[in-house]
Design a protein around this motif. Sequence first.
Motif, PDB file in Angstrom:
ATOM      1  N   CYS A  18     103.536  14.493  40.075  1.00  0.00           N
ATOM      2  CA  CYS A  18     102.297  13.731  39.895  1.00  0.00           C
ATOM      3  C   CYS A  18     102.259  12.520  40.826  1.00  0.00           C
ATOM      4  N   ILE A  22      99.473  11.533  44.038  1.00  0.00           N
ATOM      5  CA  ILE A  22      98.807  10.252  44.284  1.00  0.00           C
ATOM      6  C   ILE A  22      98.997   9.831  45.739  1.00  0.00           C
ATOM      7  N   TRP A  47      86.267  12.856  40.035  1.00  0.00           N
ATOM      8  CA  TRP A  47      86.553  11.521  40.578  1.00  0.00           C
ATOM      9  C   TRP A  47      85.386  10.658  40.149  1.00  0.00           C
ATOM     10  N   THR A  93      99.544  11.652  32.576  1.00  0.00           N
ATOM     11  CA  THR A  93      98.607  10.603  32.970  1.00  0.00           C
ATOM     12  C   THR A  93      99.352   9.623  33.863  1.00  0.00           C
ATOM     13  N   THR A  95      98.857   5.490  35.915  1.00  0.00           N
ATOM     14  CA  THR A  95      98.138   4.314  36.380  1.00  0.00           C
ATOM     15  C   THR A  95      98.801   3.903  37.680  1.00  0.00           C
ATOM     16  N   TYR A 122      93.784   2.859  39.651  1.00  0.00           N
ATOM     17  CA  TYR A 122      93.313   4.179  39.256  1.00  0.00           C
ATOM     18  C   TYR A 122      93.953   4.552  37.932  1.00  0.00           C
ATOM     19  N   GLU A 123      93.212   5.296  37.137  1.00  0.00           N
ATOM     20  CA  GLU A 123      93.754   5.961  35.957  1.00  0.00           C
ATOM     21  C   GLU A 123      93.554   7.445  36.187  1.00  0.00           C
ATOM     22  N   ASP A 124      94.659   8.182  36.205  1.00  0.00           N
ATOM     23  CA  ASP A 124      94.640   9.604  36.542  1.00  0.00           C
ATOM     24  C   ASP A 124      95.063  10.462  35.362  1.00  0.00           C
ATOM     25  N   LEU A 135      95.435  17.054  40.124  1.00  0.00           N
ATOM     26  CA  LEU A 135      94.639  16.002  39.498  1.00  0.00           C
ATOM     27  C   LEU A 135      93.477  16.643  38.744  1.00  0.00           C
ATOM     28  N   ARG A 138      90.297  11.399  38.082  1.00  0.00           N
ATOM     29  CA  ARG A 138      90.726  10.137  38.698  1.00  0.00           C
ATOM     30  C   ARG A 138      89.591   9.146  38.506  1.00  0.00           C
ATOM     31  N   THR A 139      89.904   8.027  37.843  1.00  0.00           N
ATOM     32  CA  THR A 139      88.914   6.984  37.593  1.00  0.00           C
ATOM     33  C   THR A 139      89.352   5.717  38.294  1.00  0.00           C
TER      34      THR A 139
END
Length: 158
Positions: A18, A22, A47, A93, A95, A122-124, A135, A138-139
């Motif tokens: 993960c 990123i 996204w 998840t 960050t 980002y929060e994924d 992913l 992605r926020t």
Amino acid sequence: MTVEAMSPMDRLLAERACERLIVDLVRRLDLADPGSAADLFTADGVWEWPHGDRRIEGREALRTYFGSRPADRLSRRVMTNILVTVDSASTATATSYLATYRVDGYVDGMIPPRLPANVGHYEDTFRKVDGEWLLAARTLFLPFGGATERLSASSRDA
């Protein structure tokens, strides 16, 4: 298989996969074909930037969105403080913090340094699909941000 039932090695491998997603995502956006960043998302990947009312859903829509970046854009994203939490053998998840240096109108060579255009996190959400971590969502959260500077001929030579 719950997190408790996962071996420490399996958990570590999931975290690393993960984390690599990123880093690979920003590498593709900055140094490769930006549209290829969509390949790192699930087919129904999302996204979004809630503050900017942007939500892009689906791998093909993501490919179009990422691929539409200006050809003369120079960007470098610095990702740090990446914290991945494995929730199960197939979900996780994370960050991560970002600083984005970006200008449009780039032609060639070195330009004088700039302050970051954006600083945030980002929060994924990740999902393992057919043995591959991708992913799922992605926020982006940007407490510090501004418009992308367009270089003029004189600023490129300064």
